[in-house]
Design a protein around this motif. Structure first.
Motif, PDB file in Angstrom:
ATOM      1  N   LEU A 131     -38.493  26.827 -25.858  1.00  0.00           N
ATOM      2  CA  LEU A 131     -39.167  27.070 -24.581  1.00  0.00           C
ATOM      3  C   LEU A 131     -39.788  25.792 -24.013  1.00  0.00           C
ATOM      4  N   ARG A 132     -40.305  24.953 -24.903  1.00  0.00           N
ATOM      5  CA  ARG A 132     -40.940  23.704 -24.466  1.00  0.00           C
ATOM      6  C   ARG A 132     -39.966  22.788 -23.759  1.00  0.00           C
ATOM      7  N   ILE A 133     -38.709  22.758 -24.230  1.00  0.00           N
ATOM      8  CA  ILE A 133     -37.732  21.863 -23.600  1.00  0.00           C
ATOM      9  C   ILE A 133     -36.922  22.572 -22.515  1.00  0.00           C
ATOM     10  N   GLY A 134     -37.224  23.846 -22.275  1.00  0.00           N
ATOM     11  CA  GLY A 134     -36.536  24.580 -21.217  1.00  0.00           C
ATOM     12  C   GLY A 134     -35.174  25.114 -21.608  1.00  0.00           C
ATOM     13  N   ASP A 135     -34.910  25.242 -22.898  1.00  0.00           N
ATOM     14  CA  ASP A 135     -33.629  25.745 -23.398  1.00  0.00           C
ATOM     15  C   ASP A 135     -33.740  27.252 -23.626  1.00  0.00           C
ATOM     16  N   THR A 136     -33.888  27.989 -22.545  1.00  0.00           N
ATOM     17  CA  THR A 136     -34.134  29.433 -22.664  1.00  0.00           C
ATOM     18  C   THR A 136     -32.933  30.202 -23.193  1.00  0.00           C
ATOM     19  N   ALA A 137     -31.732  29.662 -23.053  1.00  0.00           N
ATOM     20  CA  ALA A 137     -30.543  30.358 -23.544  1.00  0.00           C
ATOM     21  C   ALA A 137     -30.547  30.446 -25.073  1.00  0.00           C
TER      22      ALA A 137
END
Length: 137
Positions: free
Chosen positions: A98-104
């Motif tokens: 979530l911190r790096i925006g890798d929600t997939a």
């Protein structure tokens, strides 16, 4: 119900098989993750160092943690402790994604955690006593 009585209650075969199947999926995922990191696979190193921002020295600690979780999870006497520790470990993985925006990829540690507790629930009567699911009357 005493613990002696709880151990003598027969469990349907499908519960044991399904529990061990879910547990095997958890173990396979953790061991494959540890293997790729331990062999310093190019994608694993790039992911940890480049995308996640962890130092390369963290790889050895991650591999040791994953292998220790597998051993603890497979030993019936320590499987509950392992599931608790695994929940924290996988929660860190979710937070990292979530911190790096890798929600997939957030779903992977979530599913592994659900499988870990689900497998334990199905194969261990103590967990079923602790969290009983009841049908409405």
């Amino acid at each position: 119900m005493s613990t002696e009585t709880a151990r003598t209650v027969s469990v349907p075969r499908w519960m044991l098989w399904t529990g061990w199947l879910l547990s095997f999926a958890v173990v396979a995922q953790l061991l494959s993750s540890a293997w790729f990191r331990a062999t310093h696979h190019a994608n694993a190193v790039a992911e940890i160092v480049g995308a996640y921002g962890y130092p390369e020295s963290a790889i050895a600690r991650i591999v040791i943690s994953e292998c220790a979780l597998v051993v603890l999870y497979l030993v019936p006497q320590t499987s509950v402790l392992a599931a608790i520790l695994m929940t924290g470990y996988l929660g860190g993985a979710v937070a990292t994604h979530l911190r790096i925006g890798d929600t997939a990829r957030v779903a992977i540690p979530l599913v592994v955690g659900i499988f870990a507790w689900g497998g334990l629930y199905l194969r261990d009567s103590r967990i079923r006593q602790l969290l009983p699911f009841r049908r409405s009357a």
